[in-house]
Write an enzyme that holds these catalytic residues in place. Structure first.
Site, PDB file in Angstrom:
ATOM      1  N   THR A 186       0.848  -1.187   0.000  1.00 36.03           N
ATOM      2  CA  THR A 186       0.000   0.000   0.000  1.00 36.03           C
ATOM      3  C   THR A 186       0.885   1.240   0.000  1.00 36.03           C
ATOM      4  O   THR A 186       2.082   1.166   0.304  1.00 36.03           O
ATOM      5  CB  THR A 186      -0.910   0.020   1.239  1.00 36.03           C
ATOM      6  OG1 THR A 186      -0.086   0.033   2.424  1.00 36.03           O
ATOM      7  CG2 THR A 186      -1.799  -1.205   1.272  1.00 36.03           C
ATOM      8  N   GLU A 330      -5.736  -4.011  -2.060  1.00 37.27           N
ATOM      9  CA  GLU A 330      -6.221  -5.211  -1.382  1.00 37.27           C
ATOM     10  C   GLU A 330      -7.243  -6.001  -2.191  1.00 37.27           C
ATOM     11  O   GLU A 330      -7.636  -7.102  -1.786  1.00 37.27           O
ATOM     12  CB  GLU A 330      -6.834  -4.829  -0.025  1.00 37.27           C
ATOM     13  CG  GLU A 330      -5.819  -4.320   0.989  1.00 37.27           C
ATOM     14  CD  GLU A 330      -5.565  -2.809   0.917  1.00 37.27           C
ATOM     15  OE1 GLU A 330      -5.003  -2.260   1.885  1.00 37.27           O
ATOM     16  OE2 GLU A 330      -5.930  -2.197  -0.112  1.00 37.27           O
ATOM     17  N   LYS A 438     -18.411  16.418   8.479  1.00 38.68           N
ATOM     18  CA  LYS A 438     -19.624  16.444   9.286  1.00 38.68           C
ATOM     19  C   LYS A 438     -19.899  17.884   9.715  1.00 38.68           C
ATOM     20  O   LYS A 438     -19.137  18.491  10.455  1.00 38.68           O
ATOM     21  CB  LYS A 438     -19.479  15.560  10.520  1.00 38.68           C
ATOM     22  CG  LYS A 438     -20.799  15.363  11.273  1.00 38.68           C
ATOM     23  CD  LYS A 438     -20.682  14.317  12.361  1.00 38.68           C
ATOM     24  CE  LYS A 438     -22.041  14.064  12.997  1.00 38.68           C
ATOM     25  NZ  LYS A 438     -21.974  13.036  14.076  1.00 38.68           N
ATOM     26  N   TRP A 443     -23.781  14.931   7.015  1.00 39.92           N
ATOM     27  CA  TRP A 443     -22.566  14.549   6.311  1.00 39.92           C
ATOM     28  C   TRP A 443     -22.520  15.200   4.934  1.00 39.92           C
ATOM     29  O   TRP A 443     -23.512  15.227   4.210  1.00 39.92           O
ATOM     30  CB  TRP A 443     -22.496  13.025   6.159  1.00 39.92           C
ATOM     31  CG  TRP A 443     -22.387  12.305   7.467  1.00 39.92           C
ATOM     32  CD1 TRP A 443     -23.399  11.703   8.149  1.00 39.92           C
ATOM     33  CD2 TRP A 443     -21.208  12.120   8.252  1.00 39.92           C
ATOM     34  NE1 TRP A 443     -22.929  11.153   9.326  1.00 39.92           N
ATOM     35  CE2 TRP A 443     -21.581  11.391   9.411  1.00 39.92           C
ATOM     36  CE3 TRP A 443     -19.875  12.498   8.104  1.00 39.92           C
ATOM     37  CZ2 TRP A 443     -20.668  11.036  10.388  1.00 39.92           C
ATOM     38  CZ3 TRP A 443     -18.963  12.133   9.077  1.00 39.92           C
ATOM     39  CH2 TRP A 443     -19.359  11.418  10.211  1.00 39.92           C
TER      40      TRP A 443
END
Length: 542
Positions: A186, A330, A438, A443
């Site tokens: 990663t 992944e 937020k 949101w």
């Protein structure tokens, strides 16, 4: 009772064997680090891959030993893809855009035995080799004439000499298809990076899935250009898919600018290309500025970051179909692709575009769900968002050396993305968990705010971040880079949002910068952007 079907393991060597036998004269074209165009065929790749395998045998490498690469997209890198994995070793592609210290850490963690590198990365290799404890052999991907002199690297040899002294015959070994084939770390923006370890089985299944019509739609009649680098998640599996179908493969080397990419597309008659939005932005800017067009390009796959609506529209003007994709290291990486269903064909253009801007439907081999904050699976209504989780034939179950917390939750991998899924199964990323804003208990999707800014003709790239607010907790601001020669004020950009989103979702301010920091895979680094603006304060009226 078992079926009476032959049982042959799914091994990467079978791909190159098939390509040689059935598509041997299929073209493989590369722009080399040396600057010229190199032409070979699938037969050439197969023959030289066998020489790679023999060269590794001669070095005494054992089954599952790791062979690292620091290389661009080119024919020698492609030969390593098949020669290393096909012989039972593990191909470890390292991202050269990572910091040098992190590359050295990765090489040690992977316990690499051999490092093969393009000569353009010689300064990087020289900077890290004394820190690399397990690498015993260095191979420069060049011939003797271009081998760096006095490099200071132990046991340095040119690739052409390394494989050229080996016979071209080789019997590919047979082993468990679940054996490791390759590995990719990663990007490691926070903490040490972790490695996904792919198997031969997962890689073959991923190649099959990637080639089908609703995904990359590859065939022997195609010519594909993977601009996505071979050092990142196996170039989205395209080298394997190209061998599986026998299509022409065009590799861009280090020349990733818009002019070079367009020239390669036209000269080699590319029909399909794949890459991240930052690359396509450079390509479209070059094409539009020079009043150029695409004569053969029919579709492009965009992944790595959300495709801005303006980019979708720009490609449509050039009669190029955009297929939005989502995946991650992944997931090998293909998870979803945004091809339309038959039911969408009769929709007005703006409604079809609304479907195409979503990250798409799950590919067979991947299942997905969204989970709300209460731990329950959320509805597929296109409105309810939750944490995106996936599982499947090429989704990891754990990281290499079992480091970090377990990535699985009841068999589901937690992606870190926040998403919605509509009744037709189209998933749309609304944010990364760490980037969602937020404000006053509601949101706000930073991606939605960014897409509007990037649809403005004066904006080249834009990022939305949340900043502290005494009343609303957080409020969004837009950070943008103007196109060269364009003049646009903060008030004008904020005014551009009117009627496009609810007022409470409109950013409170616009900040113009010279550049937005990008990560090693081309994604915007919002953590670094927040650090750049750590002293920023919202206008008093906000």
């Amino acid at each position: 009772m078992l079926g009476s079907i032959q049982n042959h393991p799914l091994l990467i060597s079978s791909l190159i064997t098939f390509a040689e036998r059935h598509h041997g004269d299929g073209e493989v074209v590369s722009r080399r680090v040396e600057g010229d165009i190199h032409r070979s065929s699938w037969s050439d790749v197969a023959r030289r891959s066998r020489q790679v395998a023999r060269a590794l045998d001669a070095l005494g490498l054992q089954f599952s030993d790791r062979v690292a690469t620091l290389a661009w997209n080119g024919y020698r890198h492609l030969e390593l893809y098949f020669g290393v994995s096909g012989s039972g070793r593990v191909l470890h592609t390292i991202n050269p855009r990572l910091p040098a210290d992190q590359i050295a850490w990765i090489a040690n963690h992977a316990e690499d035995r051999v490092l093969c590198f393009d000569v353009s990365f010689l300064p990087l290799v020289q900077a890290i080799h004394s820190k690399c404890e397990t690498i015993q052999h260095y191979v420069a991907l060049c011939d003797d004439a271009n081998l760096p002199a006095d490099s200071g690297l132990p046991n340095l040899v040119s690739y052409e000499r390394w494989i050229g002294r080996e016979p071209t015959d080789y019997d590919w070994p047979t082993f468990d298809e679940n054996a490791a084939s390759s590995m990719c770390y990663t990007s490691g923006t926070t903490g040490h990076p972790k490695a996904a370890l792919y198997s031969h089985r997962s890689t073959i299944l991923h190649a099959y899935a990637g080639a089908v019509p609703d995904v990359l739609d590859l065939s022997a009649a195609d010519c594909i250009l993977p601009v996505v680098p071979m050092f990142h998640v196996n170039a989205w599996g395209i080298p394997y898919g190209a061998a599986l179908t026998g299509c022409k493969l065009v590799l861009p080397g280090p020349a990733m600018d818009g002019k070079s990419i367009h020239a390669l597309i036209e000269t080699e008659q590319v029909t399909c290309a794949a890459g991240v939005p930052t690359i396509w932005q450079m390509l479209l800017t070059h094409v539009d500025a020079n009043k150029l067009s695409f004569s053969t390009l029919r579709r492009t796959v965009i992944g790595g970051a959300a495709c801005p609506p303006a980019m979708l529209e720009a490609f449509a003007r050039h009669h190029v179909e955009v297929r939005h994709a989502w995946g991650m290291t992944e997931t090998s990486p293909i998870g979803t692709l945004g091809a339309l269903k038959r039911k969408h064909m009769g929709l007005p253009p703006e409604e079809r575009a609304g479907v195409l801007l979503k990250q798409g439907r799950a590919v067979f081999g991947v299942d997905m769900r969204i989970v709300s904050t209460d731990g329950r699976e959320a509805a597929w209504d296109g409105k309810t968002f939750g944490d995106l989780q996936v599982r499947g034939h090429w989704v990891i179950q754990d990281y290499f050396k079992h480091e970090g917390r377990s990535p699985l939750d009841d068999g589901w991998f937690r992606t870190g993305d926040v998403a919605t899924i509509d009744p037709d199964g189209y998933m749309q990323i609304t944010d990364r968990t760490k980037d969602v804003i937020k404000s006053g208990g509601e949101w706000i999707s930073s991606i939605g705010v960014e897409n509007i800014a990037m649809s403005h003709p004066a904006i080249q790239i834009a990022a939305c971040i949340g900043v502290p607010h005494p009343k609303w907790d957080e409020r969004p601001i837009i950070v943008a880079v103007r196109r060269p020669g364009m003049d646009l004020s903060a008030a004008e950009l904020i005014g551009f949002y009117e009627g496009k989103v609810a007022k409470w979702q409109t950013p409170d301010d616009a900040v113009f910068v010279d550049a937005i920091p990008l990560g090693p895979t081309g994604k915007m680094l919002k953590s670094k952007l927040r650090e750049m603006l750590r002293d920023y304060a919202l206008p008093a009226s906000a």
